[in-house]
Design an enzyme around this catalytic site. Structure first.
Site, PDB file in Angstrom:
ATOM      1  N   LYS A  19       0.846  -1.194   0.000  1.00 52.51           N
ATOM      2  CA  LYS A  19       0.000   0.000   0.000  1.00 52.51           C
ATOM      3  C   LYS A  19       0.875   1.235   0.000  1.00 52.51           C
ATOM      4  O   LYS A  19       2.081   1.178   0.286  1.00 52.51           O
ATOM      5  CB  LYS A  19      -0.938   0.005   1.200  1.00 52.51           C
ATOM      6  CG  LYS A  19      -0.284   0.176   2.558  1.00 52.51           C
ATOM      7  CD  LYS A  19      -1.351   0.150   3.644  1.00 52.51           C
ATOM      8  CE  LYS A  19      -0.759   0.312   5.043  1.00 52.51           C
ATOM      9  NZ  LYS A  19      -1.786   0.202   6.091  1.00 52.51           N
TER      10      LYS A  19
ATOM     11  N   LYS B 167      -7.490  -6.019  -0.102  1.00 54.27           N
ATOM     12  CA  LYS B 167      -8.190  -5.360   1.005  1.00 54.27           C
ATOM     13  C   LYS B 167      -8.970  -4.166   0.458  1.00 54.27           C
ATOM     14  O   LYS B 167      -8.413  -3.340  -0.274  1.00 54.27           O
ATOM     15  CB  LYS B 167      -7.197  -4.882   2.062  1.00 54.27           C
ATOM     16  CG  LYS B 167      -6.380  -5.988   2.703  1.00 54.27           C
ATOM     17  CD  LYS B 167      -5.575  -5.493   3.888  1.00 54.27           C
ATOM     18  CE  LYS B 167      -4.685  -4.333   3.529  1.00 54.27           C
ATOM     19  NZ  LYS B 167      -3.874  -3.864   4.660  1.00 54.27           N
TER      20      LYS B 167
END
Length: 396
Positions: free
Chosen positions: A28, A86
């Site tokens: 991320k 996610k």
């Protein structure tokens, strides 16, 4: 067994996390918020480099213009070859719509729905995630720098989240500005994984680069299991306990005493019907003898924190009404004894609202019998290993 998820922003960080023993490499961009997504090309490059060695997850984002945008983001990441995606979920109708829209996408990749502890998470969404084929659910914090996960939800509420996920077949994950002292407090909840970014970085700054020493600290705090827990050469030995640092102690072992005294909490307890109508104050006095693993240390890896005692009380009393105070003290003792460093525990609980004084129960428990049971098969395995080696040497 709880896994360690380490968030990396580039290939160099992913390789560092791998070298330090992270179980899941999470991708991320920390500059873009809680679930900032990396460039798809960068994700594909990292997956190609490390994906064969450890599972890789990637963040798709924490807000979307529409359900269709959420689906597109998930499909794009799935195409890079990541194992998990996610996706952040809002708590309004748009969040429910996104979960339903992602049902088809969940068939092509393991999908993890992320709820935010600082956004009043609605755990009823877990049921919908399970129905739509999500692989797991995670609690995180949306606003970074304004509190840890445990500042937003107490340990009893987190236990409820983890338990509900398991009931629904969702792998539960916990994250959210977690720090080293949070690890031993969350491990008893048995989440599938704990997720970290800031605690792994230089100066605990989540936008800074990963720091090998910080990563190693977190790795050491999360016990790792043996490659084989029930191998044929060690049947009967609980390798999980040995992997958690659970080693036999003897009378010469140095001990420290950790205590919580005069802690008063409102509890729903009592066998009488009128005792169900309202909570009553209970005073706790708990003493724990723990084995010292080093003579001198200023390191979380060698500490049994009093937080673990308080958390045990909160988790047990948070499950609902308890009929007998004897049950309460036994469950607290059992919970504390589960920690591998604990040698003995004394638990005293007093109900303060029954008479003009206090009534209650005090017990003491030791793990001597448990340790003896562990030592016997472990010693047998060691003896057999030596015998096997001797037989092999005679055959040459």
């Amino acid at each position: 067994m709880t896994l360690m998820l380490a968030s990396a922003a580039n290939l160099a960080e992913a390789e560092l996390a791998l070298s330090c023993g992270a179980d899941i490499i999470d991708l991320k961009d920390p500059a873009k918020g809680a679930l900032g997504s990396l460039d798809l090309g960068a994700v594909a490059k990292i997956v190609a480099a490390v994906g064969a060695r450890k599972p890789v997850s990637a963040a798709a984002g924490d807000h979307f213009a529409s359900s269709a945008a959420a689906v597109a983001a998930v499909r794009d990441l799935a195409a890079t070859g990541v194992d998990y995606v996610k996706v952040g979920l809002t708590l309004d109708a748009a969040g429910e719509a996104s979960i339903r829209a992602l049902k088809d996408a969940a068939a092509g990749v393991k999908l993890v729905g992320v709820l935010f502890a600082d956004r009043a998470p609605d755990l009823r969404l877990l049921q919908l995630m399970a129905e739509c084929g999500f692989s797991g659910a995670m609690l995180d914090t949306f606003v970074k720098g304004e509190g840890r996960l445990l500042d937003r939800m107490d340990v009893a509420a987190l236990a409820g989240f983890v338990d509900r996920c398991r009931e629904l077949g969702l792998a539960p994950g916990l994250a959210g500005s977690l720090e080293a002292p949070d690890v031993p407090r969350l491990l008893p909840l048995r989440p599938h994984y704990l997720g970290f970014r800031g605690a792994l970085c230089k100066g605990a700054e989540r936008k800074a680069a990963l720091d090998a020493e910080a990563v190693a600290m977190i790795r050491d705090l999360i016990p790792q299991g043996a490659d084989s827990q029930t191998a044929g050469d060690g049947a009967g030995v609980d390798w999980r306990l040995l992997g958690r640092g659970y080693v036999p102690v003897n009378e010469a072992t140095e001990t420290d005493r950790i205590f919580v005294h005069d802690l008063v909490m409102a509890c729903s307890i009592g066998a009488y019907e009128f005792e169900r109508a309202k909570k009553q104050d209970v005073r706790f006095n708990i003493d724990v003898d723990v084995a010292r693993t080093r003579l001198h240390s200023d390191d979380m890896r060698d500490i049994f924190s009093y937080d673990l005692i308080v958390d045990a009380i909160k988790i047990i009393t948070g499950r609902g009404h308890i009929e007998l105070i004897e049950t309460l003290v036994r469950e607290i003792a059992d919970s504390v004894l589960h920690h591998p460093a604990v040698i003995s525990v004394s638990v005293r609980a007093e109900k303060l609202d029954v008479i003009r004084g206090a009534v209650g129960v005090e017990i003491r428990r030791e793990r001597a019998k448990e340790l003896a049971a562990l030592e016997r098969p472990f010693q047998a395995v060691a003896t057999e290993a030596v015998a096997t080696k001797l037989r092999g040497s005679r055959s040459h």
